[in-house]
Design a protein around this motif. Sequence first.
Motif, short mmCIF file in Angstrom:
data_model
loop_
_atom_site.label_atom_id
_atom_site.label_comp_id
_atom_site.label_asym_id
_atom_site.label_seq_id
_atom_site.Cartn_x
_atom_site.Cartn_y
_atom_site.Cartn_z
N LEU A 1 40.97 39.35 20.31
CA LEU A 1 42.18 38.52 20.19
C LEU A 1 43.44 39.30 20.57
O LEU A 1 44.28 38.81 21.33
N LYS A 2 43.57 40.52 20.05
CA LYS A 2 44.78 41.31 20.33
C LYS A 2 44.90 41.62 21.82
O LYS A 2 45.99 41.56 22.39
N LYS A 3 43.77 41.95 22.45
CA LYS A 3 43.81 42.25 23.88
C LYS A 3 44.21 41.01 24.68
O LYS A 3 44.99 41.09 25.63
N ALA A 4 43.67 39.85 24.29
CA ALA A 4 44.00 38.60 24.98
C ALA A 4 45.50 38.31 24.89
O ALA A 4 46.14 37.92 25.88
N LYS A 5 46.07 38.53 23.72
CA LYS A 5 47.51 38.28 23.54
C LYS A 5 48.34 39.27 24.37
O LYS A 5 49.36 38.90 24.96
N GLU B 1 50.54 29.94 39.55
CA GLU B 1 50.23 31.36 39.75
C GLU B 1 49.79 32.02 38.45
O GLU B 1 48.83 32.81 38.44
N LEU B 2 50.44 31.70 37.34
CA LEU B 2 50.08 32.31 36.07
C LEU B 2 48.74 31.81 35.55
O LEU B 2 47.97 32.57 34.95
N THR B 3 48.43 30.53 35.78
CA THR B 3 47.13 29.99 35.37
C THR B 3 46.00 30.75 36.06
O THR B 3 45.00 31.13 35.43
N GLU B 4 46.15 30.99 37.37
CA GLU B 4 45.14 31.74 38.11
C GLU B 4 45.08 33.19 37.64
O GLU B 4 43.99 33.76 37.47
N ALA B 5 46.25 33.78 37.40
CA ALA B 5 46.31 35.18 36.98
C ALA B 5 45.62 35.38 35.63
O ALA B 5 44.94 36.40 35.41
N VAL B 6 45.77 34.43 34.71
CA VAL B 6 45.14 34.51 33.39
C VAL B 6 43.62 34.52 33.54
O VAL B 6 42.92 35.34 32.93
N LYS B 7 43.10 33.59 34.35
CA LYS B 7 41.64 33.53 34.55
C LYS B 7 41.11 34.83 35.14
O LYS B 7 40.10 35.38 34.65
N LEU B 8 41.77 35.37 36.16
CA LEU B 8 41.30 36.60 36.79
C LEU B 8 41.38 37.79 35.83
O LEU B 8 40.46 38.62 35.77
N ALA B 9 42.46 37.87 35.06
CA ALA B 9 42.65 38.98 34.12
C ALA B 9 41.63 38.91 32.99
O ALA B 9 41.06 39.95 32.58
N PHE B 10 41.36 37.72 32.47
CA PHE B 10 40.37 37.57 31.40
C PHE B 10 38.97 37.92 31.90
O PHE B 10 38.18 38.54 31.19
N GLU C 1 38.26 40.02 34.28
CA GLU C 1 38.23 41.47 34.48
C GLU C 1 38.06 42.22 33.16
O GLU C 1 37.38 43.25 33.09
N GLU C 2 38.67 41.70 32.10
CA GLU C 2 38.61 42.36 30.79
C GLU C 2 37.46 41.85 29.92
O GLU C 2 37.32 42.27 28.76
N GLY C 3 36.67 40.94 30.46
CA GLY C 3 35.52 40.44 29.71
C GLY C 3 35.86 39.52 28.55
O GLY C 3 35.11 39.44 27.57
#
Length: 260
Positions: free
Chosen positions: A171-175, A225-234, A236-238
């Motif tokens: 949770l903390k990493k996601a935030k 752009e942010l919606t796509e960035a969130v999906k890619l970042a999540f 990458e971080e599992g």
Amino acid sequence: LLKTGGKLLITVLIAVIGYKVIRAIRKGVGRSMEKAGLEVTLRKFLDALLYAVLIGLLVFMVAEELGIKSSSLVTIAGAVSLSLQNTMANFAGGVLVLFLKPFKAGDYIVTKDGEGTVESIGLVYTTLLTIENKRIVIPNSSISNSPITNSTGEEKKKLVLNIGIGYSADLKKAKEILRRLFEEHPAILKEDGILVVVDSLGESSVNLSVRGWTLTEEYWTARWELTEAVKLAFDEEGIEIPYNYLNVHLTEKQKQSGQA
């Protein structure tokens, strides 16, 4: 006959001179409104209204010269206005829209009759242009008597993304990721603050909400752009974004039947 011809000549002169005077008045008033800084839509509306009033007065003058009684014209005008009640209601609606200014040309509005960018506000109808470049013509009475959402009426707009993560996710990493993505995006106005919160606990996900402000004209680009960035970042971080799936359990008999 000579008297009649002279009267007709005078009537024609009144009509011609009167029309030229009307043109001169419209030009003068138009220049005054432009100097006063009135928006184009309002100037066009007032010009059309002024023209209608002046032409009406000219018609009365010509009728008087031809010996037609004013009372007869008033009766005719009354009958016409009665048959044009809906048009008059639309006209009144247009006046309200232009003077109360819930929106102006160029704004993106949502009404019960459709949504789009305001192309023009006329005497009777308001014209919208949709995202698909379709033209919607809405009676002004309908617009003035129903709720309107003006999506571009303000300079800034709040951008809110609601994202669910799995209960086993960090949770903390996601935030931290959500805050970082908003802080790094150039369209997010940092001085207005960024908020990342746990919005609710769902049946299969922890629902996060991240909020920031953008300029209205940059809202949709920033959101996509942010919606796509969130999906890619999540990814990458599992960090899992839950989705509905269906488990199918086969009995031994069904398995054997399938093999057969």
